[in-house]
Motif scaffolding. Sequence first.
Motif, PDB file in Angstrom:
ATOM      1  N   PRO A 114     133.919 -18.251   6.390  1.00  0.00           N
ATOM      2  CA  PRO A 114     133.450 -19.215   5.387  1.00  0.00           C
ATOM      3  C   PRO A 114     134.452 -19.356   4.246  1.00  0.00           C
ATOM      4  CG  PRO A 114     132.256 -17.143   5.184  1.00  0.00           C
ATOM      5  CD  PRO A 114     133.084 -17.041   6.431  1.00  0.00           C
ATOM      6  N   ASP A 115     134.407 -20.476   3.540  1.00  0.00           N
ATOM      7  CA  ASP A 115     135.357 -20.751   2.455  1.00  0.00           C
ATOM      8  C   ASP A 115     135.309 -19.695   1.356  1.00  0.00           C
ATOM      9  OD1 ASP A 115     136.110 -22.989   3.806  1.00  0.00           O
ATOM     10  OD2 ASP A 115     134.926 -24.387   2.599  1.00  0.00           O
ATOM     11  N   THR A 116     134.152 -19.072   1.176  1.00  0.00           N
ATOM     12  CA  THR A 116     134.020 -18.073   0.109  1.00  0.00           C
ATOM     13  C   THR A 116     134.746 -16.766   0.427  1.00  0.00           C
ATOM     14  OG1 THR A 116     131.926 -17.359   1.099  1.00  0.00           O
ATOM     15  CG2 THR A 116     131.817 -18.993  -0.692  1.00  0.00           C
ATOM     16  N   ALA A 117     135.244 -16.630   1.677  1.00  0.00           N
ATOM     17  CA  ALA A 117     135.869 -15.365   2.086  1.00  0.00           C
ATOM     18  C   ALA A 117     137.357 -15.491   2.355  1.00  0.00           C
ATOM     19  CB  ALA A 117     135.162 -14.825   3.336  1.00  0.00           C
ATOM     20  N   ILE A 118     137.950 -16.662   2.095  1.00  0.00           N
ATOM     21  CA  ILE A 118     139.354 -16.861   2.474  1.00  0.00           C
ATOM     22  C   ILE A 118     140.242 -17.071   1.253  1.00  0.00           C
ATOM     23  CG2 ILE A 118     138.740 -17.834   4.716  1.00  0.00           C
ATOM     24  CD1 ILE A 118     139.275 -20.613   3.570  1.00  0.00           C
ATOM     25  N   ASP A 119     141.547 -16.821   1.446  1.00  0.00           N
ATOM     26  CA  ASP A 119     142.529 -17.113   0.403  1.00  0.00           C
ATOM     27  C   ASP A 119     143.117 -18.500   0.646  1.00  0.00           C
ATOM     28  OD1 ASP A 119     144.235 -16.848   2.556  1.00  0.00           O
ATOM     29  OD2 ASP A 119     145.170 -14.990   1.859  1.00  0.00           O
ATOM     30  N   THR A 120     144.144 -18.854  -0.116  1.00  0.00           N
ATOM     31  CA  THR A 120     144.714 -20.196  -0.010  1.00  0.00           C
ATOM     32  C   THR A 120     145.370 -20.447   1.344  1.00  0.00           C
ATOM     33  OG1 THR A 120     146.737 -19.377  -1.063  1.00  0.00           O
ATOM     34  CG2 THR A 120     145.096 -20.428  -2.489  1.00  0.00           C
ATOM     35  N   ALA A 121     145.766 -19.371   2.048  1.00  0.00           N
ATOM     36  CA  ALA A 121     146.380 -19.521   3.364  1.00  0.00           C
ATOM     37  C   ALA A 121     145.350 -19.547   4.484  1.00  0.00           C
ATOM     38  CB  ALA A 121     147.376 -18.388   3.609  1.00  0.00           C
ATOM     39  N   GLY A 122     144.056 -19.422   4.140  1.00  0.00           N
ATOM     40  CA  GLY A 122     143.011 -19.446   5.147  1.00  0.00           C
ATOM     41  C   GLY A 122     142.700 -18.102   5.759  1.00  0.00           C
ATOM     42  N   HIS A 123     143.268 -17.014   5.216  1.00  0.00           N
ATOM     43  CA  HIS A 123     143.000 -15.674   5.729  1.00  0.00           C
ATOM     44  C   HIS A 123     141.687 -15.141   5.170  1.00  0.00           C
ATOM     45  CE1 HIS A 123     147.625 -15.427   5.910  1.00  0.00           C
ATOM     46  NE2 HIS A 123     147.175 -15.665   7.122  1.00  0.00           N
ATOM     47  N   CYS A 124     140.922 -14.476   6.019  1.00  0.00           N
ATOM     48  CA  CYS A 124     139.710 -13.810   5.541  1.00  0.00           C
ATOM     49  C   CYS A 124     140.105 -12.517   4.832  1.00  0.00           C
ATOM     50  CB  CYS A 124     138.779 -13.488   6.707  1.00  0.00           C
ATOM     51  SG  CYS A 124     137.316 -12.549   6.197  1.00  0.00           S
ATOM     52  N   ILE A 125     139.834 -12.424   3.544  1.00  0.00           N
ATOM     53  CA  ILE A 125     140.235 -11.261   2.759  1.00  0.00           C
ATOM     54  C   ILE A 125     139.039 -10.402   2.343  1.00  0.00           C
ATOM     55  CG2 ILE A 125     142.370 -12.279   1.908  1.00  0.00           C
ATOM     56  CD1 ILE A 125     140.881 -13.101  -0.628  1.00  0.00           C
ATOM     57  N   ARG A 126     137.856 -10.747   2.865  1.00  0.00           N
ATOM     58  CA  ARG A 126     136.646  -9.958   2.550  1.00  0.00           C
ATOM     59  C   ARG A 126     136.199  -9.237   3.817  1.00  0.00           C
ATOM     60  NH1 ARG A 126     132.366 -13.695  -0.384  1.00  0.00           N
ATOM     61  NH2 ARG A 126     131.241 -11.712  -0.312  1.00  0.00           N
TER      62      ARG A 126
END
Length: 671
Positions: free
Chosen positions: A236-248
């Motif tokens: 989901p958008d709330t879990a990604i950085d600007t590159a689209g990586h999931c960081i959560r």
Amino acid sequence: MRLFLCEKPSQGKDIARVLGAHQRANGCFKGAGVSVTWCIGHLVEAAPPEAYDERFKRWSLDHLPIIPTTWQVSVKANTSAQYKIVKQLLAVATELVIATDADREGEMIAREVLELCRYQGAIQRLWLSALNEASIRKALAQLRPAEQTRRLYHSALARSRADWLIGMNMSRLFTLLGRQCGHNGVLSVGRVQTPTLRLVVDRDREIERFTPVAHWVIEVHLSLAGQPFTAQWVPPDTAIDTAGHCIRQAVAQQALQHLKQAIVAHVLDVETLRIREAAPLPFDLSTLQEVCSRRLGFGVQQTLDIAQSLYETHKACTYPRTDSGYLPENMRDEAQAVLDALIISDPNVESLVRSVDRNLRSRAWNDAQITAHHGIIPTLEPFALDALSQDERAVYALIRAHYLAQFLPHHEYDRTVARFDCGGWVLKAKGKRIIEPGWHQMLQSDLSADEDEALQRSQLLPVLEEGTGCVVRQVTLKSLKTQAPKAYTQGELIKAMKGVARLVTDPRLKQALKDATGIGTEATRANIISGLLSRGYLYTKGKSVHASEAAFTLIDSVPPAIADPATTAIWEQAFDQIESGHITLDSFLAKQTAWVTQLVEHYRTKTLSMHIPGGPTCPLCGARMRQQHGKHRTFWSCTRYPDCRGALPVAAAASSTKHRRKPSRSKPPGY
């Protein structure tokens, strides 16, 4: 007497043979009413500062800026004998044909000599794209008036004199300021070399300061009717950085549990697009250097030397120092002869050559895109393939393949993107179905690393429709980290020099540089990189190129404008405008003189804030030592080399340097 003035002896020999000038004399060939001679590259060079005033032999801030009022050239000592021969022939010539390389530099090589010798006769220009007999005869039948190429000379003079003004004044200025800070070496500043060095310094700093970021990917292995394929979880958008990586990680773990419990993934939607890719153009020099660096591991100067040998010695390819990959439309009529010559030169490729469609017309043939030279292609006459070295064969094979690709269909494929609902989460699968291999079958090995990797990762999806259920076979969570930028290779550095507009953030400059040629020219970029390597500002490690400590010191010391690639690219635009007649040589030099004078006055009284690399003292002479990067190890070398050959292994000097401050690589002012 009609005199042909060539650039090199090999060119002179080829042209003399066609002209029937078979009598070999000292430094020339002679025939009935015609002579052919050559320059051996530049016979003259810009005079050093001391030629204008004896006091300039000593470097002093009081002498700066050094601005010639009347520019002088001097005969090069190592080719003075050939200069005398050319001068004698010019004295008796009634007509001259300039037959040097058909570019800016070739024009300067000839016209500098003509001006120094005060030649007053008629002048014509021979414009050659290849040195085989047919090309020479064709060019001889189409000699150009000398006035058509005079502005090429003015453009080359602008480049040469700008280099002189910046190199002589800025190198002296910052070397002298560096000495006041305790830096004993020469800080060599150049119009092109310094911005090129800045590219590598910036990339090395970016790598050094890079902090990896953890991110998570979930792969879901699906199948439909027994055909397996892989989809990826869409976070989901709330879990990604600007590159689209999931960081959560918590979100990824939650999705993992739900996906593992799912049995079926249902298709939400499917989109398929037919993609048609045209064949890449024949090579320009920069692209050839980039591909040879990536695929063959060649240095850019090595590639240029090989291409020049294929052109001059073997007559296997056309003129290599070109910035265009396009071909004149009238050369389409020569395609049959070129293809036939390929088979005669190398019978092993007969089946390959006969498989192409000689009636196909690619986008390469386009007069509107031609600059001074066209793309590098095989010549239309056979040559001795057995005479090529292994490296020459490899480069020739690339040039040949790019030409043959022009006679193959577009590469066509269907690109499919499907989205799925799986346990309340969205998955995405991408697939590729080849429809027509086309030119890919010719240039598969020429694909970039990214293209090659993408091709290997591509998968064939089953026939999917909205609502179709696919069985979930396996779910895998992968913990990854973002990767630092890669160091430049020589080929990638050439590409960055050429495409410098992509690195400019100022929107006004970006627009101005949109169609610029970048830093340097096709003829000079390899020499710039080789010069930086030989001076110790750059060193190689495997295939990559890195900046030395001296490079960081230099870039942190010079004015940001001199190190800014955009500044040099704008100058290159000015050279093109001089060539096209939009600005004059005098107006350009007036602006350069004012700018250099302003820089000197601004920095004359400044105290540089620079890091002086802390090395041990030389065990032989007591001078400071500097780190050098050898083929197998790093070591300390005396700064007085080659006068002193003192050296120490790094480990032996560690005790004398371990308490020194770590080198600072902070951003320079105005970075």
